[in-house]
Design a protein around this motif. Structure first.
Motif, PDB file in Angstrom:
ATOM      1  N   HIS A  15     -13.339  -5.969  11.780  1.00 10.86           N
ATOM      2  CA  HIS A  15     -12.697  -4.776  12.322  1.00 10.86           C
ATOM      3  C   HIS A  15     -11.616  -4.328  11.336  1.00 10.86           C
ATOM      4  CE1 HIS A  15      -9.790  -7.768  13.873  1.00 10.86           C
ATOM      5  NE2 HIS A  15      -8.907  -6.772  13.797  1.00 10.86           N
ATOM      6  N   VAL A  16     -11.242  -3.064  11.455  1.00 11.10           N
ATOM      7  CA  VAL A  16     -10.296  -2.473  10.507  1.00 11.10           C
ATOM      8  C   VAL A  16      -9.010  -2.101  11.243  1.00 11.10           C
ATOM      9  CG1 VAL A  16      -9.870  -0.532   8.947  1.00 11.10           C
ATOM     10  CG2 VAL A  16     -12.108  -1.658   8.965  1.00 11.10           C
ATOM     11  N   GLU A  17      -7.886  -2.405  10.613  1.00  6.59           N
ATOM     12  CA  GLU A  17      -6.572  -1.996  11.089  1.00  6.59           C
ATOM     13  C   GLU A  17      -5.832  -1.336   9.932  1.00  6.59           C
ATOM     14  OE1 GLU A  17      -5.820  -5.708  14.221  1.00  6.59           O
ATOM     15  OE2 GLU A  17      -4.674  -5.574  12.347  1.00  6.59           O
ATOM     16  N   TYR A  18      -4.897  -0.443  10.271  1.00  9.03           N
ATOM     17  CA  TYR A  18      -4.060   0.106   9.207  1.00  9.03           C
ATOM     18  C   TYR A  18      -2.615   0.169   9.687  1.00  9.03           C
ATOM     19  CZ  TYR A  18      -4.422   4.705  11.542  1.00  9.03           C
ATOM     20  OH  TYR A  18      -4.388   5.745  12.443  1.00  9.03           O
ATOM     21  N   GLU A  19      -1.712  -0.046   8.734  1.00  8.88           N
ATOM     22  CA  GLU A  19      -0.279  -0.062   9.004  1.00  8.88           C
ATOM     23  C   GLU A  19       0.343   1.175   8.360  1.00  8.88           C
ATOM     24  OE1 GLU A  19       3.536  -2.985   8.081  1.00  8.88           O
ATOM     25  OE2 GLU A  19       1.468  -3.716   7.810  1.00  8.88           O
ATOM     26  N   GLN A  20       0.961   2.003   9.220  1.00 12.74           N
ATOM     27  CA  GLN A  20       1.519   3.269   8.753  1.00 12.74           C
ATOM     28  C   GLN A  20       2.840   3.521   9.473  1.00 12.74           C
ATOM     29  OE1 GLN A  20      -0.792   6.767   9.784  1.00 12.74           O
ATOM     30  NE2 GLN A  20      -0.296   7.761   7.841  1.00 12.74           N
ATOM     31  N   ASN A  21       3.894   3.757   8.684  1.00  7.21           N
ATOM     32  CA  ASN A  21       5.220   4.014   9.248  1.00  7.21           C
ATOM     33  C   ASN A  21       5.669   2.919  10.220  1.00  7.21           C
ATOM     34  OD1 ASN A  21       5.373   6.503   7.851  1.00  7.21           O
ATOM     35  ND2 ASN A  21       4.281   7.551   9.515  1.00  7.21           N
ATOM     36  N   GLY A  22       5.355   1.662   9.866  1.00 10.51           N
ATOM     37  CA  GLY A  22       5.782   0.534  10.686  1.00 10.51           C
ATOM     38  C   GLY A  22       4.970   0.304  11.931  1.00 10.51           C
ATOM     39  N   THR A  23       3.905   1.071  12.115  1.00  7.86           N
ATOM     40  CA  THR A  23       3.065   0.934  13.312  1.00  7.86           C
ATOM     41  C   THR A  23       1.671   0.479  12.901  1.00  7.86           C
ATOM     42  OG1 THR A  23       4.294   2.706  14.405  1.00  7.86           O
ATOM     43  CG2 THR A  23       2.157   2.102  15.353  1.00  7.86           C
ATOM     44  N   LEU A  24       1.135  -0.493  13.684  1.00 10.18           N
ATOM     45  CA  LEU A  24      -0.206  -1.019  13.404  1.00 10.18           C
ATOM     46  C   LEU A  24      -1.206  -0.339  14.315  1.00 10.18           C
ATOM     47  CD1 LEU A  24      -1.659  -3.187  11.652  1.00 10.18           C
ATOM     48  CD2 LEU A  24      -1.444  -4.735  13.623  1.00 10.18           C
TER      49      LEU A  24
ATOM     50  N   GLY B   6       3.020  10.251  -0.548  1.00  9.98           N
ATOM     51  CA  GLY B   6       4.255   9.495  -0.723  1.00  9.98           C
ATOM     52  C   GLY B   6       4.470   8.413   0.311  1.00  9.98           C
ATOM     53  N   GLU B   7       3.667   8.391   1.375  1.00 11.63           N
ATOM     54  CA  GLU B   7       3.827   7.375   2.418  1.00 11.63           C
ATOM     55  C   GLU B   7       3.325   6.007   1.928  1.00 11.63           C
ATOM     56  OE1 GLU B   7       3.555   9.580   6.759  1.00 11.63           O
ATOM     57  OE2 GLU B   7       1.740   8.696   5.890  1.00 11.63           O
ATOM     58  N   PHE B   8       3.829   4.974   2.610  1.00 12.00           N
ATOM     59  CA  PHE B   8       3.345   3.608   2.406  1.00 12.00           C
ATOM     60  C   PHE B   8       2.230   3.359   3.415  1.00 12.00           C
ATOM     61  CE2 PHE B   8       3.492  -0.890   3.657  1.00 12.00           C
ATOM     62  CZ  PHE B   8       3.265  -1.501   2.428  1.00 12.00           C
ATOM     63  N   LEU B   9       1.091   2.849   2.936  1.00 17.70           N
ATOM     64  CA  LEU B   9      -0.068   2.650   3.808  1.00 17.70           C
ATOM     65  C   LEU B   9      -0.806   1.380   3.395  1.00 17.70           C
ATOM     66  CD1 LEU B   9      -2.050   3.797   6.020  1.00 17.70           C
ATOM     67  CD2 LEU B   9      -3.269   4.908   4.130  1.00 17.70           C
TER      68      LEU B   9
ATOM     69  N   MET C 264       1.266   1.882  -2.143  1.00 20.76           N
ATOM     70  CA  MET C 264       2.733   1.867  -2.113  1.00 20.76           C
ATOM     71  C   MET C 264       3.291   3.274  -1.889  1.00 20.76           C
ATOM     72  SD  MET C 264       3.286  -1.293  -2.329  1.00 20.76           S
ATOM     73  CE  MET C 264       5.081  -1.258  -2.471  1.00 20.76           C
ATOM     74  N   GLU C 265       2.745   4.258  -2.591  1.00 13.05           N
ATOM     75  CA  GLU C 265       3.060   5.668  -2.394  1.00 13.05           C
ATOM     76  C   GLU C 265       1.744   6.425  -2.515  1.00 13.05           C
ATOM     77  OE1 GLU C 265       6.038   7.114  -5.044  1.00 13.05           O
ATOM     78  OE2 GLU C 265       7.635   5.913  -4.159  1.00 13.05           O
ATOM     79  N   ILE C 266       1.225   6.800  -1.403  1.00 12.27           N
ATOM     80  CA  ILE C 266      -0.116   7.374  -1.415  1.00 12.27           C
ATOM     81  C   ILE C 266      -0.101   8.740  -2.112  1.00 12.27           C
ATOM     82  CG2 ILE C 266       0.030   8.573   0.816  1.00 12.27           C
ATOM     83  CD1 ILE C 266      -2.822   7.383   1.316  1.00 12.27           C
TER      84      ILE C 266
END
Length: 344
Positions: free
Chosen positions: A220-229, A244-247, A281-283
């Motif tokens: 299964h796939v998860e992604y972490e964006q802006n501190g939320t999983l 520029g976001e971290f992903l 690191m910075e998309i």
């Protein structure tokens, strides 16, 4: 004439010897006492016992006659049975009433078994001796043999299985027991046990076997964006990110043996393999594209799960360089001046 008359009196008084009770085989534990019965009606001859074809004498405390020997009870009492001396084929016989008569009796050989407890239990898978663990594959039948060593007679067996094993079959042979199970991943790491039961054992023998159930991966796939999983549940999904976001995108695989996770990006020949995750690191807008995750081990391959990554970014000015111009007459004395630029 006197002797003849005397013989006639004996046979008419005692009659012809015949069996009242023939010997029967027996089993006994070491150190126990046992009686082999041999009873003759109209007994007039002498009782004899042989073991494995060798005459057996009476020895107080070991071999003795019944108390009713003169009444035809030729049974033998065997004390403190020992496997070395007492196990074998025993035979009772009675001599004839006289040398002229034909009423001598010889029993069939009967087996006296002084039991021997099994020493240990071993497990086999086919011809392979197992050591504490067995590898089985999910969905396939696997047969496990439980064998007690050194027992005489062979022991009987029973199995104890974890609740996770829902399908199984047991077949008992003369000296072993075979358990057939269907591999189920829910039973991975659990134990089965085989117990040997034997009348010469003070305590039953028990041996354990750990189940190593091998199965193809699940992912299964998860992604972490802006501190939320976030967890992705569909095979095709979209992640929307801002430049520029971290992903981080995780591809999580579970299988036995441990699977290898493979990331690919559409349009690239090489795989992206960073321990099951892709880190931005910075998309950047150049990171846009379609990513796929799959996993494999020795049992099978699963996937891919498809993730489309869209990147939002602000508008930007585009610089230009003039590369030429041209004039076009369009009629009525009007001339149109055209200039050409190259965008950088």
């Amino acid at each position: 004439m006197e002797r003849f008359l005397f013989f006639m009196v004996l046979t008419s008084t005692y009659g012809i010897q015949d069996w009242s009770q023939r010997p029967l085989g027996a089993e006994v534990n070491p150190g126990e006492n046992v009686t082999l019965a041999c009873v003759v009606k109209n007994k007039a001859g002498d009782c004899r016992w042989e073991k494995d074809g060798t005459p057996v004498g009476m020895f107080p405390g070991k071999y003795t006659w019944s108390k009713n020997l003169e009444k035809g009870d030729c049974s033998i009492h065997i004390f403190l049975a020992e496997r070395e001396f007492d196990s074998g084929k025993w035979q009772c016989s009675v001599t004839a009433t006289s040398f002229r008569s034909k009423d001598a009796l010889v029993s069939d050989e009967v087996k006296l078994l002084v039991r021997k407890a099994p020493d240990s239990i071993i497990f086999y898978k086919g011809d392979h001796l197992l050591q504490n663990k067995i590898q089985i594959v999910e969905g396939l039948n696997t047969s496990i043999t439980c064998l007690g060593l050194g027992g005489d007679p062979p022991p009987t067996y029973s199995w104890k299985l974890p609740p996770a094993i829902s399908q199984h079959w047991i077949h008992h042979s003369d000296n072993a027991s075979v358990l057939t199970v269907i591999g189920e991943r829910s039973s991975h790491g659990s134990e089965i046990s085989c117990t040997a039961h034997h009348p010469a054992l003070n305590n039953n023998l028990v041996s354990y076997l750990s189940l190593d159930v091998q199965y193809a991966p699940r992912i299964h796939v998860e992604y972490e964006q802006n501190g939320t999983l976030h967890r992705i549940v569909s095979k095709h999904s979209t992640i929307l990110a801002k430049e520029g976001e971290f992903l981080i995108i995780h591809c999580l695989a579970e299988g036995n043996p441990n699977p290898r996770v493979i990331w690919r990006k559409e349009g690239l020949l090489q795989t992206i393999d960073q321990g099951g995750k892709i880190v931005f690191m910075e998309i950047r807008k150049g990171d846009r594209g379609i990513y796929s995750c799959s996993a494999q081990n020795q049992i099978g391959v699963v996937g891919p799960m498809i993730v489309q990554l869209d990147v939002e970014y602000p508008p930007s000015l585009v610089s230009t360089v003039p590369v030429g111009s041209s004039q076009v007459q369009i009629g009525g004395g009007v001339t149109l001046q055209l200039s050409f630029y190259l965008s950088l």
